[in-house]
Design a protein around this motif. Structure first.
Motif, short mmCIF file in Angstrom:
data_model
loop_
_atom_site.label_atom_id
_atom_site.label_comp_id
_atom_site.label_asym_id
_atom_site.label_seq_id
_atom_site.Cartn_x
_atom_site.Cartn_y
_atom_site.Cartn_z
N HIS A 38 7.74 8.19 2.77
CA HIS A 38 7.96 6.75 2.97
C HIS A 38 6.84 5.89 2.42
O HIS A 38 6.85 4.67 2.62
N ARG A 39 5.87 6.45 1.77
CA ARG A 39 4.73 5.66 1.30
C ARG A 39 5.19 4.67 0.22
O ARG A 39 5.78 5.07 -0.79
N PRO A 40 4.93 3.36 0.43
CA PRO A 40 5.27 2.37 -0.60
C PRO A 40 4.56 2.73 -1.91
O PRO A 40 3.37 3.02 -1.91
N GLN A 41 5.30 2.70 -3.00
CA GLN A 41 4.75 3.14 -4.28
C GLN A 41 4.27 2.00 -5.16
O GLN A 41 3.44 2.19 -6.03
N PHE A 42 4.85 0.79 -4.98
CA PHE A 42 4.35 -0.33 -5.76
C PHE A 42 4.12 -1.59 -4.90
O PHE A 42 4.12 -2.70 -5.39
N HIS A 43 3.99 -1.33 -3.60
CA HIS A 43 3.59 -2.41 -2.67
C HIS A 43 2.24 -2.05 -2.11
O HIS A 43 1.92 -0.87 -1.98
N PHE A 44 1.49 -3.06 -1.67
CA PHE A 44 0.19 -2.77 -1.06
C PHE A 44 0.37 -2.21 0.34
O PHE A 44 1.08 -2.77 1.17
N SER A 45 -0.29 -1.09 0.61
CA SER A 45 -0.42 -0.60 1.99
C SER A 45 -1.84 -0.06 2.12
O SER A 45 -2.44 0.36 1.12
N PRO A 46 -2.41 -0.06 3.33
CA PRO A 46 -3.78 0.45 3.47
C PRO A 46 -3.79 1.95 3.28
O PRO A 46 -2.79 2.62 3.55
N ASP A 47 -4.91 2.45 2.84
CA ASP A 47 -5.09 3.88 2.66
C ASP A 47 -4.69 4.63 3.94
O ASP A 47 -3.90 5.55 3.91
N GLU A 48 -5.26 4.18 5.06
CA GLU A 48 -4.84 4.74 6.34
C GLU A 48 -5.00 3.69 7.44
O GLU A 48 -5.65 2.68 7.24
N ASN A 49 -4.34 3.95 8.55
CA ASN A 49 -4.43 3.13 9.76
C ASN A 49 -3.65 1.83 9.72
O ASN A 49 -2.90 1.57 8.81
#
Ligand code: FRU
Length: 510
Positions: A38-49
């Protein structure tokens, strides 16, 4: 007792092991390769947390800064920090160290940032003016005592282009006389009056202040106590001018996020179109307008000082109803694509439009595919899981779905006579982690329609962003298919001029 502690420890260890397996990290930096489920591939998400609102959106010296509400210790909300990332193109992001940590005045809640180019604050020098961040201090200890003065406003400054930050020693710059919800300062420079303006929300209304130096603030006016939607607390204000198409007149747009009370439950952002004279915001608008009718676009605000005068918006792609439960690890939440806002008056009403920034096309894999159509009752293989789809329809009733080979489906429905668009994500994969998440369809009224309706769908692994009729109508929704969607099925009605562009991932390798 000892035995159960041991079991708990073992359980925690095995969870941590599972997380590690899911999490491929770069050997050199130790950061995620962004290949988890489910990791967004071309949207910003934090590395973790944990992440929530975008904060301090400011362009300076070739760099777009994105700060964000961040809890670096867990994947649920906690003592708030400002996380930080930078980008040159609003698409590729580089993670930076945490910029602001909680201190004895409290957690660091949402706010904004400006470039103080004339060093009005005196926090830099004439030769090296500072970036100034303005944020809310939330004092959890005071809150526990039941007092209502636990939210105050503070500032911090950076004289190295946003790399490192010092808190102002005279904080808070605005105290609190007993307003329970008093937060989320948005500061911008107002040319006509040559003043800094600060917007704050106070529960059920907007409060406007001005200042010569970003330190000493004067209260000017308030707006909204009996206007617009009030199903929840007002949060994260923004105010900016836009030229109206086609007349060319200038109108000011006020954004106010509310939670709960959104049109499809939980969090959402409303807007008001009106005028601002440097002292007061006024609006004749009687109806309630929403920036985005999807369930997952909240706390969105816009950049200060963009180089080309474009009004660029980023929202938090989640909803407080279930944000802390979404099935992702070791991170939670992503931002919307940066969107360029514009204002149109097609009939007797103003419409705030949003579209992905133009240079999204730089991420296209190739020239794409065109299928003139008409396409009906067909499964179209998209041949990829990250895509930008565009097509038009003249059908009275259109139903289409994104599908995968696990029988999971994200269903979209357009009803021309009812002037309505629906999204049903109840069968979109992992949807039962929260009752409210699956509670769909979500609906969007479309008061102004053309004979041909243009539909654009930008889809990442766990989100879809819908833009209709050039961005007049938007819906943003999270979804958690177990395998990314890579087929489009047109189930009822027909579509024309289908254009498919596959999108490259922005993280790590290909
Ligand atoms: C909006 C919000 C803000 C607050 C922040 C705390 O989502 O509730 O009002 O500043 O989140 O994290």
């Amino acid at each position: 007792m000892r035995y159960s502690i041991l079991c708990l420890l073992l359980l925690l260890l095995s969870c941590a092991e599972e997380q590690k397996q899911d999490r491929q990290t770069d050997e050199e930096t130790g950061t995620s390769m962004y290949k988890e489920s489910h990791r967004p591939q071309f949207h910003f998400s934090p590395d973790e947390n944990w992440m929530n609102d975008p904060n301090g959106l400011v362009y300076h010296d070739g760099v777009y800064h994105l700060f964000y509400q961040y809890y670096p210790e867990d994947i649920v909300w906690g003592p708030m920090h400002w996380g930080h990332a930078v980008s040159k193109d609003l698409l590729h992001w580089e993670h930076k160290p945490v910029s602001l940590y909680p201190d004895e005045l409290g957690y660091i809640f949402s706010g904004s940032a400006v470039y103080d180019k004339d060093n009005t604050s005196g926090l830099g020098t004439a030769d090296n003016p500072p970036l100034v961040a303005v944020f809310t201090y939330h004092d959890p200890e005071k809150e526990k005592t039941g007092s209502n003065d636990h939210q105050t406003q503070g500032i911090a400054y950076s004289v190295d282009g946003g790399e490192s930050w010092e808190k102002y020693e005279g904080n808070p710059v605005i105290g609190n006389e007993g307003i329970r919800d008093f937060r989320d300062p948005k500061v911008f420079w107002h040319d006509e009056t040559e003043k800094w303006i600060m917007l704050l929300v106070a529960g059920d209304r907007l409060m406007i202040y001005n200042s010569d130096d970003l330190i000493s603030w004067n209260f000017l006016s308030e707006f909204g106590k009996d206007r617009g939607a009030h199903g929840g607390v007002w949060e994260c204000p923004d105010l900016f001018p836009l030229k109206v198409e086609p007349s060319g007149e200038t109108k000011w747009v006020l954004l106010i996020s509310i939670n709960p009370g959104g049109p499809n439950g939980g969090s959402a952002t409303q807007y008001f179109v009106g005028d601002f004279d440097g002292t007061a915001f006024t609006s004749e608008q009687q109806d309630i307008k929403w920036v985005d009718h999807g369930a997952d676009n909240y706390a969105g605000v816009t950049y200060n000082h963009t180089p080309d005068g474009k009004r660029i918006f980023i929202g938090w792609m989640s909803n407080w109803n279930y944000a802390q439960k979404t099935p992702t690890q070791p991170w939670r939440s992503a931002m919307t694509l940066p969107r360029e806002l514009s204002l149109e008056r097609p009939a007797d009403t103003y419409l705030l439009k949003g579209n992905p920034v133009d240079n999204l096309s730089d991420l296209y894999k190739d020239d794409g595919r065109n299928i003139p159509g008409p396409v009906s009752d067909t499964l179209v293989n998209i041949n990829g899981a990250l895509f930008d789809l565009r097509f038009s329809t003249t059908s009275d009733h259109l139903r289409f779905a994104l599908v995968n080979d696990q029988n999971e489906r994200m269903v979209f429905e357009f009803d021309r006579s009812r002037k309505e668009f629906l999204i049903d994500r109840s069968q979109s994969g992992n949807a039962d982690f929260d009752e409210q998440f699956a509670q769909t369809p979500h609906s969007m009224p479309m008061p102004v329609l053309q004979d041909t309706t243009e539909i654009r769908l930008v889809s990442d692994w766990s989100s879809v962003e819908l833009f209709i009729d050039g961005g007049r109508f938007m819906m943003t929704e999270q979804m958690f298919p177990n395998v990314p969607f890579s087929d489009l099925r047109v189930e009822s009605g027909e579509i024309h001029d289908l254009r498919i562009n596959l999108i490259n991932r922005i993280w790590g390798d290909e």
